[in-house]
Every structure is written in structure tokens, then in C-alpha cells.
Enzyme design. Structure first.
Site, mmCIF file in Angstrom:
data_model
loop_
_atom_site.group_PDB
_atom_site.id
_atom_site.type_symbol
_atom_site.label_atom_id
_atom_site.label_comp_id
_atom_site.label_asym_id
_atom_site.label_seq_id
_atom_site.Cartn_x
_atom_site.Cartn_y
_atom_site.Cartn_z
ATOM 1 N N CYS A 75 2.960 23.508 -25.640
ATOM 2 C CA CYS A 75 2.863 22.562 -26.731
ATOM 3 C C CYS A 75 1.394 22.462 -27.142
ATOM 4 O O CYS A 75 0.597 21.917 -26.392
ATOM 5 C CB CYS A 75 3.385 21.230 -26.226
ATOM 6 S SG CYS A 75 3.139 19.914 -27.350
ATOM 7 N N HIS A 165 8.678 31.555 -31.482
ATOM 8 C CA HIS A 165 8.495 31.227 -32.902
ATOM 9 C C HIS A 165 9.006 32.347 -33.799
ATOM 10 O O HIS A 165 8.851 33.520 -33.488
ATOM 11 C CB HIS A 165 7.007 31.009 -33.201
ATOM 12 C CG HIS A 165 6.444 29.817 -32.520
ATOM 13 N ND1 HIS A 165 6.464 28.567 -33.067
ATOM 14 C CD2 HIS A 165 5.877 29.675 -31.290
ATOM 15 C CE1 HIS A 165 5.921 27.704 -32.227
ATOM 16 N NE2 HIS A 165 5.559 28.352 -31.137
ATOM 17 N N GLU A 214 10.932 22.357 -35.731
ATOM 18 C CA GLU A 214 10.739 22.618 -34.306
ATOM 19 C C GLU A 214 12.038 22.593 -33.519
ATOM 20 O O GLU A 214 12.879 21.714 -33.716
ATOM 21 C CB GLU A 214 9.809 21.561 -33.700
ATOM 22 C CG GLU A 214 8.360 21.872 -33.908
ATOM 23 C CD GLU A 214 7.481 20.936 -33.106
ATOM 24 O OE1 GLU A 214 7.821 20.591 -31.960
ATOM 25 O OE2 GLU A 214 6.441 20.529 -33.655
ATOM 26 N N CYS A 223 2.548 21.601 -35.808
ATOM 27 C CA CYS A 223 2.937 22.293 -34.572
ATOM 28 C C CYS A 223 1.816 23.261 -34.227
ATOM 29 O O CYS A 223 1.555 24.210 -34.973
ATOM 30 C CB CYS A 223 4.254 23.027 -34.786
ATOM 31 S SG CYS A 223 4.788 23.986 -33.369
ATOM 32 N N GLY A 224 1.134 22.999 -33.112
ATOM 33 C CA GLY A 224 -0.027 23.807 -32.735
ATOM 34 C C GLY A 224 0.343 25.223 -32.348
ATOM 35 O O GLY A 224 -0.272 26.190 -32.824
ATOM 36 N N GLY A 226 2.924 26.729 -33.239
ATOM 37 C CA GLY A 226 3.452 27.336 -34.466
ATOM 38 C C GLY A 226 2.333 27.829 -35.377
ATOM 39 O O GLY A 226 2.431 28.904 -35.978
HETATM 40 O O1 ZDP Z 1 8.933 25.039 -28.230
HETATM 41 C C1 ZDP Z 1 9.399 23.929 -28.521
HETATM 42 O O2 ZDP Z 1 10.527 23.580 -28.168
HETATM 43 C C2 ZDP Z 1 8.506 22.988 -29.345
HETATM 44 N N1 ZDP Z 1 9.317 21.974 -29.970
HETATM 45 C C3 ZDP Z 1 7.502 22.391 -28.401
HETATM 46 C C4 ZDP Z 1 6.493 21.507 -29.048
HETATM 47 C C5 ZDP Z 1 5.447 22.296 -29.802
HETATM 48 C C6 ZDP Z 1 4.361 21.422 -30.408
HETATM 49 N N2 ZDP Z 1 4.743 20.813 -31.646
HETATM 50 C C7 ZDP Z 1 3.081 22.206 -30.625
HETATM 51 O O3 ZDP Z 1 2.169 21.627 -31.239
HETATM 52 O O4 ZDP Z 1 2.930 23.323 -30.161
HETATM 53 C C8 ZDP Z 1 4.007 20.323 -29.538
#
Ligand code: ZDP
Length: 279
Positions: A75, A165, A214, A223-224, A226
Site C-alpha cells: 500500500c 495492477h 481499487e 493510490c500510491g 497504482g
Molecule cells: O492491492 C489492493 O488491494 C489495494 N486496494 C491496496 C491499497 C493500495 C493503496 N491505495 C496504495 O496507495 O497503494 C493504499
């Protein structure tokens, strides 16, 4: 039992952080995480992040639950928030480096100054089997491959930043009906561990605009992982430079996919919102 928590956000991607250093096991389970994240019956958040003791070669361990209770490997925005949370617990203000154990391996965070964190997100994984996806050939990258979603075919590029992703480049990100198409991508049979889905509009080689659906959380403001995956996909399909600004609904991240060590570096803001007690 009342549990103390802190609420942090990074670009409006918001998390409930819990100091779990006294216990090697999470003090919150996945059902409780869902309740905590509920914006009406709980505190409200895109996820719950637990700070656990480190291992022999790390300072701390991070565990995270999505708002649906599932547990992702990594995350990006969350680990920036976690770095600031640790610094706040330790009363440190600047220039702190933490090595944090995650389900995606060791991640290094660098608190540059209060509220600004650079994260060494590690090397992206590109083979279809590593995403994982059934698209393409198992030991090859998936770049601009057709994916049939409902009645439309999209050209997708897949990248793992520890978590999976699927990136699609579009003319206009605002025209995408995320709430309709997002769940169709997330649960598509091509993705056995489900998928995070990013739609990207190229503004310039060094600037892109992104909207995200997400896995386990739905539409979020940022989303980092992402944003990192999007720049990797942009470089692979010759649409972006290795250093690129990613504009998200909640703000911007600076991403750099280093040609030297092939790691992805992400820089962006994080902020404590409030502290409280649950229960
Ligand atoms: O891989 C997943 O199930 C994501 N939902 C995790 C969270 C990713 C997040 N939004 C990010 O910033 O990378 C925290």
C-alpha cells in the site's frame, strides 16, 4: 476493550493507523477492519494499517486491511502515512529512514521533512504469472494486450508493485464510468487475485492524470502503488518518461522508475487528521 487509533491521509487516501507494537499478532481482525472503515457505522477509512514489531532485518512490520476486509500485499499511500505515524510515535521530525516488512517484502521509507515521504517501492514485477493474470504468456510481460470487459475491448498493461495492477490508457479519464466498469475489471476471470484498475490520460511525457478503482476498496482519491504501476506501464508502452508526475483526484505524486537500480521511487504528502479511541 477500547483501542486507540490515529487517522492519517495521503492525497485523500485515508487510513486508520493502530499501534500494534506490543503484540506480534494483529489486534484487529478482518471483520473489525471492515467495521472500522465504515463511514457511517465506524471511523471511516479506505483501509486499516497496523504497526507491528520488526523482524531481524527490519525496524517494523506493516499489515493492512482494505475496507472490505481483504489483506493486500502492499500500500503506497498507506506506507507513507505509516512512516509519519512512526515518526510521530518516536517524536522524530525529519530525515528518518525506516525499513518496513510487508507481505511484498522490505520497503524503505524516507521521511524528508514533516509530511513529505519518499518510498523505495522496489522493482516492479512484470511477468504475467507474477501479476498474476491469465492474459498473455506466463513468463512474459503483458503490454497493451486486449481484454474483453463486458461488451468492450480494452488494451491493458499489467504491473505488480507487490499488489496487482491493470492499466489502461484513455483519451479522457473523466469520461470513464468508474463505478460501472471498475467492479467488472476487479472480478474479471483474467485476474485470479482480483485487480486494482487504473485509467490514465497522458498530459505530457512527464505528467499523467489517473483515476483508480481499487481492489477491495472501490473508488479512492489516490493510490500510491497504482501511480507507480501507471508510470511503469507508461514507460513500457513508450508513452511517458521514467520521471513523471501523477495527478490524482486527491493531489499529485512524483514517481521515478530508476534506470540505475530499476526500483520505483514515490514521493508525496501525508498528514495526521485526528486521534481517537474505538469502542
Ligand atoms: O492491492 C489492493 O488491494 C489495494 N486496494 C491496496 C491499497 C493500495 C493503496 N491505495 C496504495 O496507495 O497503494 C493504499
Amino acid at each position: 476493550m477500547a483501542i486507540g487509533f490515529s487517522k492519517y491521509q495521503g492525497l485523500g487516501n485515508d487510513f486508520i493507523l493502530i499501534d500494534n507494537r506490543q503484540d506480534a499478532k494483529p489486534i484487529i481482525n478482518s471483520t473489525e477492519a471492515t467495521l472500522l472503515c465504515d463511514r457511517h457505522f465506524g471511523i471511516g477509512g479506505d483501509g486499516v494499517i497496523l504497526l507491528l514489531p520488526g523482524t531481524s532485518d527490519t525496524d517494523y512490520t506493516m499489515r493492512i486491511f482494505n475496507s472490505d476486509g481483504s489483506e493486500p500485499e502492499m500500500c503506497g499511500n498507506g506506507i507513507r502515512c505509516l512512516a509519519q505515524f512512526i515518526a510521530d510515535l518516536e517524536n522524530k521530525t525529519t530525515e528518518k529512514i525506516y525499513h518496513i516488512q510487508t507481505l511484498a517484502g522490505t520497503i524503505t521509507t524516507h521521511l524528508l521533512k514533516e509530511g513529505l515521504v519518499t518510498v523505495d517501492m522496489g522493482e516492479p514485477q512484470l511477468k504475467a504469472s507474477q501479476i498474476p493474470t491469465l492474459l498473455g504468456i506466463a513468463d512474459q510481460p503483458v503490454i497493451n494486450q486486449p481484454l474483453q470487459v463486458k461488451d468492450q475491448t480494452w488494451l491493458v498493461t499489467c504491473v505488480s508493485m507487490g499488489n496487482p495492477h491493470c492499466i489502461t490508457f484513455v483519451e479522457n479519464v473523466e469520461s470513464i464510468s468508474l463505478e460501472l466498469i471498475g467492479p467488472e475489471f476487479e472480478d474479471h476471470p483474467a485476474f485470479p487475485k482480483r485487480i486494482n484498475t487504473e485509467f490514465i490520460e497522458i498530459i505530457a511525457a512527464d505528467q499523467i492524470k489517473m483515476r483508480v478503482w481499487e481492489r477491495g476498496a472501490g473508488i479512492t482519491l489516490a493510490c500510491g502503488t497504482g501511480a507507480c504501476a501507471a508510470v511503469v506501464a507508461g514507460v513500457l508502452s513508450e508513452k511517458t518518461a521514467r520521471r513523471c508526475k501523477v495527478d490524482l483526484p486527491g493531489g499529485s505524486l512524483e514517481i521515478y522508475w530508476s534506470e540505475l537500480d530499476q526500483k520505483v521511487y514515490m514521493s508525496g504528502p501525508t498528514k495526521k487528521v485526528f486521534v481517537g479511541q474505538w469502542g
